[in-house]
Write a protein that holds these residues in place. Sequence first.
Motif, PDB file in Angstrom:
ATOM      1  N   SER A   1       0.860  -1.239   0.077  1.00 60.67           N
ATOM      2  CA  SER A   1      -0.053   0.160  -0.079  1.00 60.67           C
ATOM      3  C   SER A   1       1.034   1.155  -0.045  1.00 60.67           C
ATOM      4  CB  SER A   1      -0.987   0.223   1.151  1.00 60.67           C
ATOM      5  OG  SER A   1      -2.120  -0.594   0.970  1.00 60.67           O
ATOM      6  N   GLN A   2       1.868   1.133   0.874  1.00 66.25           N
ATOM      7  CA  GLN A   2       2.892   2.559   0.754  1.00 66.25           C
ATOM      8  C   GLN A   2       3.573   2.535  -0.409  1.00 66.25           C
ATOM      9  OE1 GLN A   2       6.429   1.784   3.194  1.00 66.25           O
ATOM     10  NE2 GLN A   2       6.363   3.626   4.099  1.00 66.25           N
ATOM     11  N   LEU A   3       4.186   1.472  -1.050  1.00 60.25           N
ATOM     12  CA  LEU A   3       4.767   1.627  -2.231  1.00 60.25           C
ATOM     13  C   LEU A   3       3.878   2.359  -3.525  1.00 60.25           C
ATOM     14  CD1 LEU A   3       6.912  -1.545  -2.422  1.00 60.25           C
ATOM     15  CD2 LEU A   3       7.636   0.764  -1.922  1.00 60.25           C
ATOM     16  N   LEU A   4       2.602   1.741  -3.468  1.00 59.67           N
ATOM     17  CA  LEU A   4       1.727   2.182  -4.565  1.00 59.67           C
ATOM     18  C   LEU A   4       1.276   3.590  -4.269  1.00 59.67           C
ATOM     19  CD1 LEU A   4      -0.715  -0.897  -4.821  1.00 59.67           C
ATOM     20  CD2 LEU A   4       0.555  -0.090  -6.673  1.00 59.67           C
ATOM     21  N   SER A   5       1.106   4.076  -2.906  1.00 50.33           N
ATOM     22  CA  SER A   5       0.792   5.324  -2.505  1.00 50.33           C
ATOM     23  C   SER A   5       1.950   6.393  -2.729  1.00 50.33           C
ATOM     24  CB  SER A   5       0.601   5.346  -1.077  1.00 50.33           C
ATOM     25  OG  SER A   5       0.132   6.716  -0.706  1.00 50.33           O
ATOM     26  N   ILE A   6       3.105   5.796  -2.587  1.00 44.90           N
ATOM     27  CA  ILE A   6       4.042   7.054  -2.996  1.00 44.90           C
ATOM     28  C   ILE A   6       4.234   7.008  -4.667  1.00 44.90           C
ATOM     29  CG2 ILE A   6       6.663   7.221  -3.171  1.00 44.90           C
ATOM     30  CD1 ILE A   6       6.549   5.609  -0.489  1.00 44.90           C
ATOM     31  N   VAL A   7       4.232   6.074  -5.352  1.00 46.80           N
ATOM     32  CA  VAL A   7       4.366   6.253  -6.786  1.00 46.80           C
ATOM     33  C   VAL A   7       3.027   6.777  -7.267  1.00 46.80           C
ATOM     34  CG1 VAL A   7       4.361   4.942  -8.880  1.00 46.80           C
ATOM     35  CG2 VAL A   7       5.788   4.019  -6.852  1.00 46.80           C
ATOM     36  N   HIS A   8       1.733   6.698  -6.747  1.00 49.82           N
ATOM     37  CA  HIS A   8       0.679   7.274  -7.258  1.00 49.82           C
ATOM     38  C   HIS A   8       0.732   8.614  -6.875  1.00 49.82           C
ATOM     39  CE1 HIS A   8      -3.569   8.187  -7.747  1.00 49.82           C
ATOM     40  NE2 HIS A   8      -3.695   8.654  -6.606  1.00 49.82           N
ATOM     41  N   GLN A   9       1.212   9.252  -5.802  1.00 48.91           N
ATOM     42  CA  GLN A   9       1.245  10.769  -5.659  1.00 48.91           C
ATOM     43  C   GLN A   9       2.411  11.345  -6.315  1.00 48.91           C
ATOM     44  OE1 GLN A   9       0.993  11.753  -1.372  1.00 48.91           O
ATOM     45  NE2 GLN A   9       0.995   9.586  -1.253  1.00 48.91           N
ATOM     46  N   TYR A  10       3.564  10.464  -6.742  1.00 48.21           N
ATOM     47  CA  TYR A  10       4.673  10.783  -7.766  1.00 48.21           C
ATOM     48  C   TYR A  10       3.998  11.098  -9.047  1.00 48.21           C
ATOM     49  CZ  TYR A  10       8.485  10.660 -10.928  1.00 48.21           C
ATOM     50  OH  TYR A  10       9.692  10.944 -11.929  1.00 48.21           O
ATOM     51  N   GLN A  11       2.870  10.218  -9.481  1.00 50.36           N
ATOM     52  CA  GLN A  11       2.395  10.242 -10.943  1.00 50.36           C
ATOM     53  C   GLN A  11       1.461  11.557 -10.829  1.00 50.36           C
ATOM     54  OE1 GLN A  11       1.499   6.096 -11.178  1.00 50.36           O
ATOM     55  NE2 GLN A  11       3.277   5.713 -12.248  1.00 50.36           N
ATOM     56  N   GLN A  12       0.891  11.744  -9.777  1.00 49.18           N
ATOM     57  CA  GLN A  12       0.141  13.037  -9.904  1.00 49.18           C
ATOM     58  C   GLN A  12       0.962  14.288  -9.996  1.00 49.18           C
ATOM     59  OE1 GLN A  12      -3.435  12.407  -9.231  1.00 49.18           O
ATOM     60  NE2 GLN A  12      -2.293  10.508  -9.405  1.00 49.18           N
ATOM     61  N   ASN A  13       2.199  14.277  -9.966  1.00 52.46           N
ATOM     62  CA  ASN A  13       2.960  15.416 -10.012  1.00 52.46           C
ATOM     63  C   ASN A  13       3.906  15.269 -11.196  1.00 52.46           C
ATOM     64  OD1 ASN A  13       2.836  17.296  -7.502  1.00 52.46           O
ATOM     65  ND2 ASN A  13       2.562  15.214  -6.771  1.00 52.46           N
ATOM     66  N   THR A  14       3.823  14.086 -12.093  1.00 52.23           N
ATOM     67  CA  THR A  14       4.749  14.079 -13.286  1.00 52.23           C
ATOM     68  C   THR A  14       3.707  13.426 -14.230  1.00 52.23           C
ATOM     69  OG1 THR A  14       5.260  11.725 -12.437  1.00 52.23           O
ATOM     70  CG2 THR A  14       6.900  13.841 -11.979  1.00 52.23           C
ATOM     71  N   ASP A  15       4.177  13.366 -15.389  1.00 52.76           N
ATOM     72  CA  ASP A  15       3.440  12.794 -16.716  1.00 52.76           C
ATOM     73  C   ASP A  15       4.031  11.529 -17.199  1.00 52.76           C
ATOM     74  OD1 ASP A  15       5.182  14.336 -18.131  1.00 52.76           O
ATOM     75  OD2 ASP A  15       3.918  15.354 -19.039  1.00 52.76           O
ATOM     76  N   TRP A  16       5.034  10.823 -16.714  1.00 49.25           N
ATOM     77  CA  TRP A  16       5.957  10.044 -17.432  1.00 49.25           C
ATOM     78  C   TRP A  16       4.920   8.763 -17.828  1.00 49.25           C
ATOM     79  CZ3 TRP A  16       9.455  12.461 -19.619  1.00 49.25           C
ATOM     80  CH2 TRP A  16      10.429  13.116 -18.830  1.00 49.25           C
ATOM     81  N   HIS A  17       4.056   8.335 -16.810  1.00 52.25           N
ATOM     82  CA  HIS A  17       3.470   7.263 -16.906  1.00 52.25           C
ATOM     83  C   HIS A  17       2.118   7.414 -18.040  1.00 52.25           C
ATOM     84  CE1 HIS A  17       0.802   9.729 -14.235  1.00 52.25           C
ATOM     85  NE2 HIS A  17      -0.155   9.099 -14.517  1.00 52.25           N
ATOM     86  N   THR A  18       1.947   8.658 -18.405  1.00 53.40           N
ATOM     87  CA  THR A  18       1.170   8.874 -19.524  1.00 53.40           C
ATOM     88  C   THR A  18       1.584   8.919 -20.756  1.00 53.40           C
ATOM     89  OG1 THR A  18       1.236  11.211 -19.345  1.00 53.40           O
ATOM     90  CG2 THR A  18      -0.327  10.489 -18.127  1.00 53.40           C
ATOM     91  N   LYS A  19       2.741   8.751 -21.047  1.00 51.83           N
ATOM     92  CA  LYS A  19       3.466   8.874 -22.364  1.00 51.83           C
ATOM     93  C   LYS A  19       3.221   7.423 -23.004  1.00 51.83           C
ATOM     94  CE  LYS A  19       5.891  12.590 -21.639  1.00 51.83           C
ATOM     95  NZ  LYS A  19       5.232  13.991 -21.937  1.00 51.83           N
ATOM     96  N   ARG A  20       3.038   7.657 -24.388  1.00 54.41           N
ATOM     97  CA  ARG A  20       2.592   6.394 -25.283  1.00 54.41           C
ATOM     98  C   ARG A  20       3.607   6.193 -26.072  1.00 54.41           C
ATOM     99  NH1 ARG A  20      -2.113   6.653 -22.410  1.00 54.41           N
ATOM    100  NH2 ARG A  20      -3.361   4.778 -22.458  1.00 54.41           N
ATOM    101  N   ALA A  21       4.111   4.995 -26.601  1.00 55.69           N
ATOM    102  CA  ALA A  21       4.876   4.762 -27.716  1.00 55.69           C
ATOM    103  C   ALA A  21       4.030   5.080 -29.043  1.00 55.69           C
ATOM    104  CB  ALA A  21       5.218   3.034 -27.605  1.00 55.69           C
ATOM    105  N   ALA A  22       4.802   5.084 -30.078  1.00 58.35           N
ATOM    106  CA  ALA A  22       3.995   5.453 -31.487  1.00 58.35           C
ATOM    107  C   ALA A  22       2.968   4.378 -31.876  1.00 58.35           C
ATOM    108  CB  ALA A  22       5.013   5.832 -32.426  1.00 58.35           C
ATOM    109  N   ILE A  23       3.390   3.225 -31.455  1.00 59.33           N
ATOM    110  CA  ILE A  23       2.700   1.945 -31.946  1.00 59.33           C
ATOM    111  C   ILE A  23       1.523   2.114 -31.047  1.00 59.33           C
ATOM    112  CG2 ILE A  23       3.548   0.110 -30.397  1.00 59.33           C
ATOM    113  CD1 ILE A  23       3.506  -1.559 -32.962  1.00 59.33           C
ATOM    114  N   ALA A  24       1.421   2.278 -29.964  1.00 62.10           N
ATOM    115  CA  ALA A  24       0.086   2.606 -29.029  1.00 62.10           C
ATOM    116  C   ALA A  24      -0.597   3.514 -29.481  1.00 62.10           C
ATOM    117  CB  ALA A  24       0.671   2.691 -27.454  1.00 62.10           C
ATOM    118  N   GLU A  25      -0.227   4.551 -30.204  1.00 65.07           N
ATOM    119  CA  GLU A  25      -1.061   5.686 -30.640  1.00 65.07           C
ATOM    120  C   GLU A  25      -2.054   5.315 -32.213  1.00 65.07           C
ATOM    121  OE1 GLU A  25      -1.655   8.151 -29.026  1.00 65.07           O
ATOM    122  OE2 GLU A  25       0.121   8.797 -27.950  1.00 65.07           O
ATOM    123  N   GLU A  26      -1.540   4.095 -32.747  1.00 67.35           N
ATOM    124  CA  GLU A  26      -2.221   3.591 -34.002  1.00 67.35           C
ATOM    125  C   GLU A  26      -3.570   2.799 -33.693  1.00 67.35           C
ATOM    126  OE1 GLU A  26      -0.180   0.458 -35.950  1.00 67.35           O
ATOM    127  OE2 GLU A  26       1.703   1.658 -35.873  1.00 67.35           O
TER     128      GLU A  26
END
Length: 492
Positions: free
Chosen positions: A465-490
Amino acid sequence: MTDLHRLSIRELSEGLKQAQFSSRELTEHYLKRIAKIDPKVKSYVTVTAEQALIEADAADVALKSGHAHALAGIPLAHKDIFCTQGIKTTAGSKMLDNFISPYDATVVAKAKAAGLVTLGKVNMDEFAMGSTSESSYFGATGNPWALDHVPGGSSGGSAAAVAADLAPIATGTDTGGSIRQPASFCGLTGLKPTYGRVSRFGMIAYASSLDQGGPMARSAEDCAYLMNVIAGHDAKDSTSVNKEVDDYVANLNGTAVKGLRIGIPKQYFNVAGLDADVKARVEESLKKLEEMGAILVEIDLNMTEAYVPTYYLIAPAEASSNLSRFDGVRYGYRCENPVDLMDLYKRSRSEGFGAEVQRRILIGTYALSAGYYDAYYVKAQKVRRLIQQDFLKAFENVDVIAAPSAPTTAYKIGANLSPTEMYLGDIYTLAVNLAGLPAINAPVGFDKDSLPVGLQLIGNYWSESQLLSIVHQYQQNTDWHTKRAAIAEENA
């Protein structure tokens, strides 16, 4: 309806509950994407289209009743190491190319009970032995960010399927980094839970004291949703721990990053093979966590040099024992026209197992043999305890420990790394399995070749729970997890 694959698990769940789209429509959307895009990626070994649509229709009925699980109707992919009733389960090996399991693994059964829809089984290193997914009998899977690069291993098919948006979530297994390293290579979030948190029943064994199943997805939030389904005690698994399970989704904001003490092992950042770009991205992510209020504390992990040799004695020894069941007699591959029983054993195993699996079986058999058992296997188990104590001592002063997930970004397919080079690539992940600790990978940027880099956070026992929470909050402040490879955009 053309961009359903861009939605998070929460958005998919809400869309299904509000009847904005049906599970059948969602499942058909993913099946179309798999049909069009997967021939380039090669993440799936088996696509279960017919069964998926039956499961989707059942989920739609449950959703209309108003009593469906939060994940009912959402598709997922299973690593081809989890037994699935009536569907081929190969573990990426010729040895099991004809094996149809008569039962479901507990992880699969729990996913079905929640109403999740199985799209199919995804590729992996043979018997989970490898870091590239190239040792699969079914050929190499491509990394969606660069198809001529590996997706990592052994859960490479799971990582590639999610990164190419050919499944919103996937199951993986981690024996020495096999969730975290492919998550790092493919720009995903991947959680390796505490040993005993997720049932191993029906998960084809590689090294029984190290194997652990877990979720792979784009974000910590998505991983939390799948953990809510698969975590928990299972009486069928003697290594499963009977301990109350957290609500991982409800706890996503439960850990305060402000004041959180993050241990930075100085030994980890001085490893000879650590790529400069990887080091820079990881340090930038730690700086971001520091800006969010975390406190960085330098620590010593003095057993670092022992990780690789210890792991590569214990894991092959357990593999040698576990894989002795594949003998050509009861199920799996059997050689043609054996002259006698010994010929049946020898040829079935030498023809059915690939080179890397044979190498590890031989290493393990040697380490367990009379005269060498005490010198190698017993000594490795003693060192394993010292590694565990090294971490526990560190956790007296810090809440979590930070490290790269891998010293490099994804290798090129066919790079032909020597076994030693490949094993050394696991330096940051092996100790977590030896100690039975939980750890998570979070995407934190890219190298100069636009390949993803991952940060690993290691927690104390039962701190998922702690690990997921830390990463979740990091992801609220960054957008790396939203980046998509070109093939995913097809679009399909």
